[in-house]
Write an enzyme that holds these catalytic residues in place. Structure first.
Site, short mmCIF file in Angstrom:
data_model
loop_
_atom_site.label_atom_id
_atom_site.label_comp_id
_atom_site.label_asym_id
_atom_site.label_seq_id
_atom_site.Cartn_x
_atom_site.Cartn_y
_atom_site.Cartn_z
N ASP A 8 -37.47 -17.99 -8.32
CA ASP A 8 -37.35 -17.81 -6.88
C ASP A 8 -36.24 -16.80 -6.63
O ASP A 8 -35.73 -16.16 -7.56
CB ASP A 8 -37.10 -19.15 -6.18
CG ASP A 8 -35.77 -19.78 -6.55
OD1 ASP A 8 -35.45 -20.84 -6.03
OD2 ASP A 8 -35.02 -19.18 -7.38
N CYS A 66 -34.35 -21.00 -11.25
CA CYS A 66 -34.00 -21.20 -9.84
C CYS A 66 -32.51 -21.52 -9.81
O CYS A 66 -31.83 -21.39 -10.83
CB CYS A 66 -34.85 -22.28 -9.18
SG CYS A 66 -34.65 -23.94 -9.83
N THR A 68 -30.59 -24.31 -9.67
CA THR A 68 -30.15 -25.32 -10.63
C THR A 68 -31.13 -25.51 -11.78
O THR A 68 -30.79 -26.14 -12.78
CB THR A 68 -29.97 -26.68 -9.94
OG1 THR A 68 -31.24 -27.10 -9.42
CG2 THR A 68 -28.97 -26.58 -8.79
N HIS A 99 -38.21 -32.00 -30.76
CA HIS A 99 -38.65 -33.38 -30.54
C HIS A 99 -39.67 -33.54 -29.42
O HIS A 99 -40.45 -34.50 -29.43
CB HIS A 99 -37.44 -34.27 -30.22
CG HIS A 99 -36.54 -34.47 -31.39
ND1 HIS A 99 -35.42 -35.28 -31.34
CD2 HIS A 99 -36.57 -33.96 -32.65
CE1 HIS A 99 -34.82 -35.26 -32.53
NE2 HIS A 99 -35.49 -34.45 -33.33
N HIS A 134 -42.45 -37.71 -33.57
CA HIS A 134 -42.35 -37.06 -32.27
C HIS A 134 -43.73 -36.67 -31.75
O HIS A 134 -43.98 -36.71 -30.54
CB HIS A 134 -41.45 -35.83 -32.38
CG HIS A 134 -40.11 -36.11 -32.97
ND1 HIS A 134 -39.20 -36.97 -32.38
CD2 HIS A 134 -39.53 -35.68 -34.13
CE1 HIS A 134 -38.11 -37.04 -33.13
NE2 HIS A 134 -38.29 -36.27 -34.20
#
Length: 371
Positions: A8, A66, A68, A99, A134
């Protein structure tokens, strides 16, 4: 490696720096926007575009930015087949690949400096999935996603012009054997063997979503716990006649699957499917169904076959083809946006006679030595 990028306005600057960094390392970039840091945009728009690019296998991996990273990671994880990880240091980047087999990386531009972001990206790209225990855990996520896909898939597919997922199985052995099949000098016997072999190799991908459960057994040495398929009922439904060539290769790996049959042929004048036979297991509504047809050309026969199966109560359906044309994929997904396509290759186009180009000719004729 082909990498999809999305950001963004808040993440635009860091996206541009990472794009230059990746290009200098020789990676191919698919930029899904945004194209400016000055105009405010909604992060889901670019996030969905990039995530769907990865989910449709147009890109190998994706990286989203973005402020955060939180919004982008939430957005990407709404797309079927995406495992997005928000990473803020080397350790989380490495673990998300080792993992969790993350295929999308999210980074917060306001909380991660440019230098650290480049290091996180390099770490993430250089790590590989460890598999083992995993893989079992990641497969549980995939199985849940598959089992609860009816509503979510409709929403996802509605935002994707191509419809449902198209998974191209690009294993080197598949590509090698497909090349042999294309050769016009390959005999009918060898062609039949190759069709079975490629179908068998594709089983590993088409059954990836099947869930497992642990049981206790005793080896000649000691008691231990092992994995077994958790009671999944499977059905293979070839579209006659060419689909018969794929059945044996699949049954070698899942011998307990029931086999149904649907008889369709393509009218040479109209290119439309004409049905003449349909027999399915009585409990078809309870089974995971693999419709097999070597060639997805116009898409009419495959779409009609799936419509028949749905009419008998079939719900969890996937189409398995050796070769597909873009026209067939588009038509099939338009009619059945809830059904995934697994194919060994997507060729260029259809010719005036409805044959896939470059293709391999008429699969039925080559299988059975007819003209």
């Amino acid at each position: 490696m082909k990498i999809a990028l999305g950001a963004d306005h808040a993440g635009y600057g860091l996206k541009e720096e990472i794009k230059e960094h990746l290009a200098s390392a020789g990676h191919d970039i698919i930029d899904c926007g945004t194209s400016s840091g000055d105009l405010s945009v909604d992060y889901p728009d670019c996030g969905f575009r990039a995530a769907e690019t990865v989910a449709s296998h147009k890109a190998d991996l994706g990286i989203l930015f973005c402020g955060t990273g939180i919004g982008m990671s939430i957005t990407a994880n709404k797309v079927a087949g995406i495992r997005a990880a928000l990473c803020h240091d080397h350790f989380t980047a490495a673990m998300s690949r080792r993992h969790n087999n993350a295929n999308v990386l999210a980074i917060g531009s306001r909380v991660t400096g440019s230098g650290l972001a480049k290091e996180i990206v390099d770490t993430w790209l250089n790590e590989e999935f460890e598999g083992g225990r995993h893989a079992f855990r990641v497969d549980k996520i995939t199985a849940f996603e598959k089992d609860h896909a009816s509503d979510a898939a409709s929403a996802t597919c509605s935002s994707n012009s191509a419809g449902g997922r198209t998974v191209v199985v690009e294993h080197p052995l598949v590509r090698h054997k497909l090349g042999l099949m294309r050769d016009k000098n390959t005999s009918s016997k060898d062609f039949r063997d190759l069709v079975q072999e490629v179908a068998g190799l594709m089983v590993y991908e088409i059954t990836r979503h099947l869930s497992l459960e642990e049981i206790e057994i005793e080896t000649p040495v000691a008691k231990t716990r092992v994995f077994t398929l958790s009671g999944k009922k499977l059905a293979i439904v070839p579209v006659l006649r060419a689909g018969l060539g794929m059945v044996e290769g699949i049954l070698k790996l899942i011998p307990n699957a029931k086999v149904g049959h649907i008889g369709l042929y393509r009218d040479p004048e109209t290119l439309l499917p004409v049905d003449y036979y349909c027999k399915l297991p009585k409990d078809i509504s309870e089974r995971d169904i693999f419709v097999v047809d070597p060639m997805l050309a116009t898409g009419g026969s495959a779409a009609a076959a799936v419509a028949h199966i749905k009419g008998y109560g079939g719900k969890r359906i996937a189409l398995v083809s050796l070769l597909s044309a873009p026209e067939g994929i588009a038509r099939f997904h338009e009619e059945h946006p809830d059904v995934d396509i697994y194919t060994a290759a997507v060729d260029s186009h259809l010719n005036d006679h409805g044959y896939i180009v470059p293709g391999l000719g008429d699969a039925g004729d080559r299988l059975f030595g007819t003209k």
